[in-house]
Motif scaffolding. Structure first.
Motif: not given
Length: 280
Positions: A183-187, A253-256, A270-272, A277-279
């Protein structure tokens, strides 16, 4: 391995739902198979929204009181770990004119989010486990809005004044369940919490703000701290932000993080996109 699950989190009014929709757009525009589940989706595969939890005795009593409604109740009922789970809000949407008010009031009182915290946690963690097993069998990437941190924290801290340690252990338990999905967590963040929440209050229906303020100040943490009204709600949100930062820091977990303070939709997308793009 690309993420099979993207989790969007952040405080109310910060732009979580918008972010989830934008992430879904970015994924599908790039040719990825994705499914989006926003807050309040009655078909959410990892949560219970609008579902009641009844013992066998309670379920049998319900059927006995309104036997004529059995054909409505049965198709929306599943059995799990000794309990009957009834999707009562779907029943309302489909059959409201035919339903006894007492019947629906009974189900609403037994909502999964009205249960004792320990029982609620057990049901929710089992639900996440079922979802993970299902998601591993397919190729889709799932985008979830606020179900990973916000919902547990709301139930635990806001409603039941659970200790930070309990809430951290709860989210870490969920993290362990979903790790196989990479999973990727985006806060989502805002520079000014008060401005963002007051903006949401101004823009949304009065019913939303009144209900939100009541929920955050008349039970659990808000009541225990003596917080009242809009100002008190902001104090609760500040405390919730501190707890969620502790939770974030403890996750592996992966988080940004993505900042939405400018409220510029194009820049936000664009920021999202740069994060994804990293994943992908």
């Amino acid at each position: 391995m690309q993420p099979k699950l993207i989790l969007i989190e952040g405080l109310p009014g910060f732009g979580k739902s918008t972010a989830a929709q934008l992430v879904y757009e970015i994924l599908t525009e790039a040719g990825n198979n994705a499914q989006l589940f926003l807050e309040g989706n009655l078909d959410h595969p990892a949560d219970y929204d609008g579902a009641a939890c009844l013992t066998k005795a309670e379920y049998d009593e319900l059927l006995g009181m309104w036997a004529d409604s059995r054909h409505i109740l049965s198709p929306r009922t599943t059995f799990h770990d000794g309990y009957y789970l009834v999707e009562y809000r779907k029943i309302v949407n489909e059959h409201e004119p035919l339903l006894p008010k007492e019947w629906m009031d009974t189900l609403a009182r037994k909502d999964v989010y009205e249960l004792p915290l320990a029982q609620h946690r057990k049901l929710i963690t089992a639900r996440w486990g079922q979802f993970t097993e299902m998601a591993l069998q397919g190729t889709d990437t799932y985008v979830f809005d606020c179900s990973f941190i916000q919902n547990p924290v709301t139930m635990g801290m806001i409603k039941n004044e659970a200790a930070d340690e309990y809430m951290i252990s709860y989210i870490l338990e969920l993290e362990a369940i979903i790790k196989s999905l990479n999973p990727l967590l985006i806060v989502i963040e805002q520079d000014d919490l008060e401005y963002a929440f007051r903006k949401a209050v101004q823009e949304r229906a009065q019913e939303w703000s009144e209900g939100f303020i009541k929920y955050f100040t008349t039970q659990g943490y808000g009541l225990g701290q003596g917080h009242q009204g809009l100002e008190g709600t902001l104090q609760v949100l500040e405390a919730r932000r501190e707890l969620e930062e502790k939770i974030y820091n403890g996750l592996t977990i992966a988080k940004k993080k993505a900042n939405n303070s400018s409220y510029d939709l194009n820049a936000y997308k664009q920021a999202l996109a740069e994060v994804l793009a990293e994943y992908f």
